[in-house]
Enzyme design. Structure first.
Site, PDB file in Angstrom:
ATOM      1  N   VAL A   1       0.831  -1.211   0.000  1.00  0.00           N
ATOM      2  CA  VAL A   1       0.000   0.000   0.000  1.00  0.00           C
ATOM      3  C   VAL A   1       0.867   1.264   0.000  1.00  0.00           C
ATOM      4  O   VAL A   1       0.675   2.174  -0.816  1.00  0.00           O
ATOM      5  CB  VAL A   1      -0.963   0.008   1.219  1.00  0.00           C
ATOM      6  CG1 VAL A   1      -1.807   1.282   1.225  1.00  0.00           C
ATOM      7  CG2 VAL A   1      -1.865  -1.222   1.200  1.00  0.00           C
TER       8      VAL A   1
ATOM      9  N   ALA B   1       9.252   5.704   6.652  1.00  0.00           N
ATOM     10  CA  ALA B   1       9.812   4.732   7.604  1.00  0.00           C
ATOM     11  C   ALA B   1       9.573   3.313   7.108  1.00  0.00           C
ATOM     12  O   ALA B   1       8.458   2.978   6.700  1.00  0.00           O
ATOM     13  CB  ALA B   1       9.169   4.915   8.974  1.00  0.00           C
TER      14      ALA B   1
ATOM     15  N   LYS C   1      -6.772  -2.164   9.775  1.00  0.00           N
ATOM     16  CA  LYS C   1      -8.034  -2.726  10.291  1.00  0.00           C
ATOM     17  C   LYS C   1      -7.816  -3.475  11.605  1.00  0.00           C
ATOM     18  O   LYS C   1      -8.646  -3.399  12.517  1.00  0.00           O
ATOM     19  CB  LYS C   1      -8.687  -3.629   9.257  1.00  0.00           C
ATOM     20  CG  LYS C   1      -7.930  -4.918   8.965  1.00  0.00           C
ATOM     21  CD  LYS C   1      -8.175  -5.458   7.596  1.00  0.00           C
ATOM     22  CE  LYS C   1      -7.149  -4.917   6.644  1.00  0.00           C
ATOM     23  NZ  LYS C   1      -6.977  -5.625   5.414  1.00  0.00           N
TER      24      LYS C   1
ATOM     25  N   VAL D   1     -11.326  -0.648   5.683  1.00  0.00           N
ATOM     26  CA  VAL D   1     -12.458  -1.528   5.360  1.00  0.00           C
ATOM     27  C   VAL D   1     -12.695  -1.550   3.862  1.00  0.00           C
ATOM     28  O   VAL D   1     -13.034  -0.533   3.255  1.00  0.00           O
ATOM     29  CB  VAL D   1     -13.752  -1.055   6.059  1.00  0.00           C
ATOM     30  CG1 VAL D   1     -14.871  -2.055   5.825  1.00  0.00           C
ATOM     31  CG2 VAL D   1     -13.526  -0.847   7.538  1.00  0.00           C
TER      32      VAL D   1
ATOM     33  N   ILE E   1     -13.307   0.855  -1.700  1.00  0.00           N
ATOM     34  CA  ILE E   1     -14.761   1.120  -1.635  1.00  0.00           C
ATOM     35  C   ILE E   1     -15.065   2.130  -0.530  1.00  0.00           C
ATOM     36  O   ILE E   1     -14.711   1.907   0.622  1.00  0.00           O
ATOM     37  CB  ILE E   1     -15.560  -0.179  -1.364  1.00  0.00           C
ATOM     38  CG1 ILE E   1     -15.161  -1.275  -2.356  1.00  0.00           C
ATOM     39  CG2 ILE E   1     -17.060   0.095  -1.433  1.00  0.00           C
ATOM     40  CD1 ILE E   1     -15.779  -2.622  -2.054  1.00  0.00           C
TER      41      ILE E   1
ATOM     42  N   GLY F   1      -2.039 -15.150  -6.717  1.00  0.00           N
ATOM     43  CA  GLY F   1      -1.694 -14.021  -5.845  1.00  0.00           C
ATOM     44  C   GLY F   1      -2.865 -13.458  -5.063  1.00  0.00           C
ATOM     45  O   GLY F   1      -2.748 -12.423  -4.420  1.00  0.00           O
TER      46      GLY F   1
ATOM     47  N   LYS G   1     -13.059  -6.072   9.998  1.00  0.00           N
ATOM     48  CA  LYS G   1     -13.845  -5.109   9.222  1.00  0.00           C
ATOM     49  C   LYS G   1     -15.278  -5.031   9.762  1.00  0.00           C
ATOM     50  O   LYS G   1     -15.861  -3.938   9.832  1.00  0.00           O
ATOM     51  CB  LYS G   1     -13.838  -5.500   7.743  1.00  0.00           C
ATOM     52  CG  LYS G   1     -12.442  -5.370   7.131  1.00  0.00           C
ATOM     53  CD  LYS G   1     -12.356  -6.076   5.807  1.00  0.00           C
ATOM     54  CE  LYS G   1     -10.950  -6.000   5.227  1.00  0.00           C
ATOM     55  NZ  LYS G   1     -10.783  -6.884   4.060  1.00  0.00           N
TER      56      LYS G   1
ATOM     57  N   GLY H   1      -5.525  -4.636  -2.520  1.00  0.00           N
ATOM     58  CA  GLY H   1      -4.547  -4.345  -3.564  1.00  0.00           C
ATOM     59  C   GLY H   1      -3.923  -2.978  -3.308  1.00  0.00           C
ATOM     60  O   GLY H   1      -4.567  -2.090  -2.745  1.00  0.00           O
TER      61      GLY H   1
HETATM   62  N1  LIG Z   1      -2.371  -4.964   0.927  1.00  0.00           N
HETATM   63  C1  LIG Z   1      -3.660  -4.680   0.813  1.00  0.00           C
HETATM   64  O1  LIG Z   1      -4.312  -4.998  -0.182  1.00  0.00           O
HETATM   65  C2  LIG Z   1      -4.355  -3.939   1.922  1.00  0.00           C
HETATM   66  C3  LIG Z   1      -5.713  -3.592   1.783  1.00  0.00           C
HETATM   67  C4  LIG Z   1      -6.356  -2.873   2.778  1.00  0.00           C
HETATM   68  C5  LIG Z   1      -5.657  -2.538   3.938  1.00  0.00           C
HETATM   69  N2  LIG Z   1      -4.346  -2.920   4.056  1.00  0.00           N
HETATM   70  C6  LIG Z   1      -3.652  -2.552   5.303  1.00  0.00           C
HETATM   71  O2  LIG Z   1      -2.571  -1.690   4.976  1.00  0.00           O
HETATM   72  C7  LIG Z   1      -1.518  -1.887   5.904  1.00  0.00           C
HETATM   73  C8  LIG Z   1      -0.241  -2.189   5.128  1.00  0.00           C
HETATM   74  O3  LIG Z   1      -0.421  -3.363   4.363  1.00  0.00           O
HETATM   75  P1  LIG Z   1       0.618  -3.780   3.225  1.00  0.00           P
HETATM   76  O4  LIG Z   1      -0.054  -4.880   2.464  1.00  0.00           O
HETATM   77  O5  LIG Z   1       1.115  -2.593   2.498  1.00  0.00           O
HETATM   78  O6  LIG Z   1       1.793  -4.398   4.110  1.00  0.00           O
HETATM   79  P2  LIG Z   1       3.303  -4.723   3.635  1.00  0.00           P
HETATM   80  O7  LIG Z   1       3.378  -4.856   2.160  1.00  0.00           O
HETATM   81  O8  LIG Z   1       3.749  -5.857   4.484  1.00  0.00           O
HETATM   82  O9  LIG Z   1       4.107  -3.411   4.042  1.00  0.00           O
HETATM   83  C9  LIG Z   1       4.401  -3.080   5.367  1.00  0.00           C
HETATM   84  C10 LIG Z   1       5.414  -1.969   5.363  1.00  0.00           C
HETATM   85  O10 LIG Z   1       5.689  -1.607   6.722  1.00  0.00           O
HETATM   86  C11 LIG Z   1       7.115  -1.592   6.931  1.00  0.00           C
HETATM   87  N3  LIG Z   1       7.372  -1.915   8.319  1.00  0.00           N
HETATM   88  C12 LIG Z   1       7.116  -3.076   8.967  1.00  0.00           C
HETATM   89  N4  LIG Z   1       7.471  -2.967  10.273  1.00  0.00           N
HETATM   90  C13 LIG Z   1       7.953  -1.715  10.419  1.00  0.00           C
HETATM   91  C14 LIG Z   1       8.489  -1.001  11.518  1.00  0.00           C
HETATM   92  N5  LIG Z   1       8.589  -1.554  12.736  1.00  0.00           N
HETATM   93  N6  LIG Z   1       8.903   0.277  11.332  1.00  0.00           N
HETATM   94  C15 LIG Z   1       8.811   0.848  10.109  1.00  0.00           C
HETATM   95  N7  LIG Z   1       8.300   0.232   9.018  1.00  0.00           N
HETATM   96  C16 LIG Z   1       7.894  -1.044   9.190  1.00  0.00           C
HETATM   97  C17 LIG Z   1       7.652  -2.602   5.960  1.00  0.00           C
HETATM   98  O11 LIG Z   1       9.019  -2.280   5.706  1.00  0.00           O
HETATM   99  P3  LIG Z   1       9.880  -3.096   4.586  1.00  0.00           P
HETATM  100  O12 LIG Z   1       9.364  -2.627   3.266  1.00  0.00           O
HETATM  101  O13 LIG Z   1      11.246  -2.670   4.851  1.00  0.00           O
HETATM  102  O14 LIG Z   1       9.594  -4.552   4.859  1.00  0.00           O
HETATM  103  C18 LIG Z   1       6.762  -2.354   4.730  1.00  0.00           C
HETATM  104  O15 LIG Z   1       7.252  -1.300   3.979  1.00  0.00           O
HETATM  105  C19 LIG Z   1      -2.002  -2.995   6.832  1.00  0.00           C
HETATM  106  O16 LIG Z   1      -2.586  -2.423   7.981  1.00  0.00           O
HETATM  107  C20 LIG Z   1      -3.042  -3.724   6.029  1.00  0.00           C
HETATM  108  O17 LIG Z   1      -4.013  -4.372   6.813  1.00  0.00           O
HETATM  109  C21 LIG Z   1      -3.689  -3.596   3.086  1.00  0.00           C
END
Ligand SMILES: NC(=O)c1ccc[n+]([C@@H]2O[C@H](COP(=O)([O-])OP(=O)(O)OC[C@H]3O[C@@H](n4cnc5c(N)ncnc54)[C@H](OP(=O)(O)O)[C@@H]3O)[C@@H](O)[C@H]2O)c1
Length: 429
Positions: free
Chosen positions: A16, A45, A106, A133, A137, A188, A206, A305
């Site tokens: 994200v 960060a 969430k 959530v 949407i 994926g 959610k 996504g």
């Molecule tokens: N992915 C989706 O489709 C989606 C949809 C809706 C909501 N969300 C929500 O969005 C949030 C992020 O999801 P994501 O899929 O983007 O996760 P992700 O791809 O795992 O990315 C997490 C990011 O946080 C960084 N990180 C982890 N621990 C950290 C720390 N202690 N200090 C600083 N940075 C740290 C990671 O660093 P590195 O890059 O160095 O590993 C990475 O850049 C979550 O709350 C998730 O529930 C995601």
């Protein structure tokens, strides 16, 4: 337009966060025009500083998220790290240090939204979380703002794309659960460890957020009854088809008929093919809202996504920036009703129960007696016999979940009942 930029700290630059940074850069002029001031990415960060991140100035990258939010010149913190800690501590520190927060988290909001809202209010900051959530949407803002003058009675949603993809595959191809999960993983749509999705944890988080906002109360993830899709079989799906239904993992939040309590639950359920949610295919999400004055509303789109979720984050960023420039804050927590969350046993719904029974006279009467004794009224029964064994499919009228559990327990004790092949709730009628 103000020339001094609003400074944004991005916490997390994964699926994200990287899309948020990209859109902030590529849409910089439009965002500035819509906000009335430019927005500047002031720091990013991450956990692994050496990872190459396209479009991100390496000078902005830090592993010290706490120092970034404590800098004192940050206007808005975007938290897209995920999980409970350090996200919770970072958000609180951001409020203390003058920043408003946009989050997609969430898990954290469903676990501890109340204390985050309290901290935002204490320091006079915004907390926005549209992306938490159903990805792109719009749901949080419609519920918090557009429907703030109405009375929402029910929220019925498909809020997890992975499970919808799996159930849709099972429905369209006749595949079993494992086969459909393998396909979701290969494409994926499912993570290497799919537990959070297939066991319903993601949808439960959610549901908690949606129920709290919809009914102006507090609902935590622990209050949400949760069942995943791992036990759903190809036979269940075929049975649903025979009834003119399909199987979906639903998040269901309801206000009790007397208005004195609410319920929130996540479980697989049969819904009629004529219901709008039945046509939500593949990894799409949709949420159906029933309100007193508005009637029925449906919100549909990609629920996850990087890019869709970033769209919701950016929408919140614009809103929070506008508030900041207007020296105002947006809506905070509205939990004044303090309605209790009733246990699953008090939820009233219909059931589809499939039994393996002995194929001999009197079995149907025995089974019907058990239902009657437990106060569960039968709508239809279908019997199919073969080689001394038979299957009995019973569809009930609406009954409390506790009465259904009692019925199933009593059925299992009957000599003539070889097994309870499946129990599924029927919704959306
Ligand atoms: N992915 C989706 O489709 C989606 C949809 C809706 C909501 N969300 C929500 O969005 C949030 C992020 O999801 P994501 O899929 O983007 O996760 P992700 O791809 O795992 O990315 C997490 C990011 O946080 C960084 N990180 C982890 N621990 C950290 C720390 N202690 N200090 C600083 N940075 C740290 C990671 O660093 P590195 O890059 O160095 O590993 C990475 O850049 C979550 O709350 C998730 O529930 C995601």
């Amino acid at each position: 337009m103000r020339t001094r930029p609003l400074k944004v700290a991005l916490l997390g630059c994964g699926v994200v966060g990287s899309e948020v940074a990209r859109i902030m850069t590529t849409h910089a002029d439009d965002l500035a025009a819509r906000i009335g001031a430019p927005v500047e990415l002031a720091g990013v960060a991450v956990r692994r500083p050496s990872k190459v991140r396209e479009g991100i100035d390496p000078a902005l990258v830090t592993t010290d998220a706490t120092a970034l939010v404590r800098r004192g010149d940050i206007d808005i913190v975007i938290e897209v790290i995920g999980g409970i800690e350090p996200a919770r501590a970072l958000i609180t520190t951001a409020f203390e240090n003058g920043a408003s927060v946009v989050s997609a988290n969430k898990a954290l909001l469903a676990e501890d939204g109340a204390s985050l809202h309290a901290a935002a209010e204490k320091y006079g900051r915004d907390l926005y979380y549209e992306a938490a959530v159903a990805g792109a949407i719009p749901l949080v803002r419609p519920l918090r703002e557009s429907l703030a003058g109405d009375k929402v009675n029910r929220v019925l949603g498909i809020v997890n794309g992975t499970t919808n993809f799996i159930l849709d595959k099972m429905d369209t191809s006749g595949a079993g659960y494992s086969e459909a999960l393998d396909e979701a993983t290969a494409l994926g749509y499912a993570e290497a460890d799919p537990t959070a999705d297939v066991e319903g944890f993601d949808a439960a988080a959610k549901a908690a957020i949606l129920a709290g906002i919809a009914f102006h109360t507090r609902v935590k993830i622990g209050d949400v009854h949760r069942e995943g899709i791992t036990e759903v079989t190809a036979a269940d799906i075929a049975s649903a088809r025979r009834m003119g239904c399909t199987v979906k993992l639903l998040a269901i939040c309801e206000r009790a008929a007397d208005g004195a309590s609410v319920t929130a639950r996540v479980h697989p359920a049969m819904i009629p093919l004529s219901h709008p949610l039945a046509s939500v295919r593949e990894a799409y999400n949709a949420v159906f809202i029933e309100a007193d004055a508005a009637g029925q509303l449906m919100f549909y789109g990609p629920g996850a996504g990087g890019s869709p979720t970033a769209s919701a984050v950016l929408g919140d960023l614009v809103a929070v920036c506008r508030n900041k420039l207007g020296e105002a804050t947006g809506p905070g927590e509205s939990a004044y009703t303090r309605l209790p969350v009733s246990p699953m046993g008090e939820v009233v719904t219909r059931y589809h129960i499939s039994l393996d029974v002995a194929d001999k006279p009197g079995v149907l009467a025995q089974v019907a007696t058990v239902f009657a004794e437990q106060g569960v009224s039968i709508d239809t029964v279908r019997q199919q016999g073969k080689d001394g064994e038979a299957s009995l499919v019973v569809v009930t009228h609406r009954a409390p979940d506790a009465a259904l559990s009692g019925t199933v327990e009593a059925l299992r004790k009957l000599d003539t009942v070889r097994g309870v092949a499946s129990i599924m709730r029927v919704e959306g009628e």
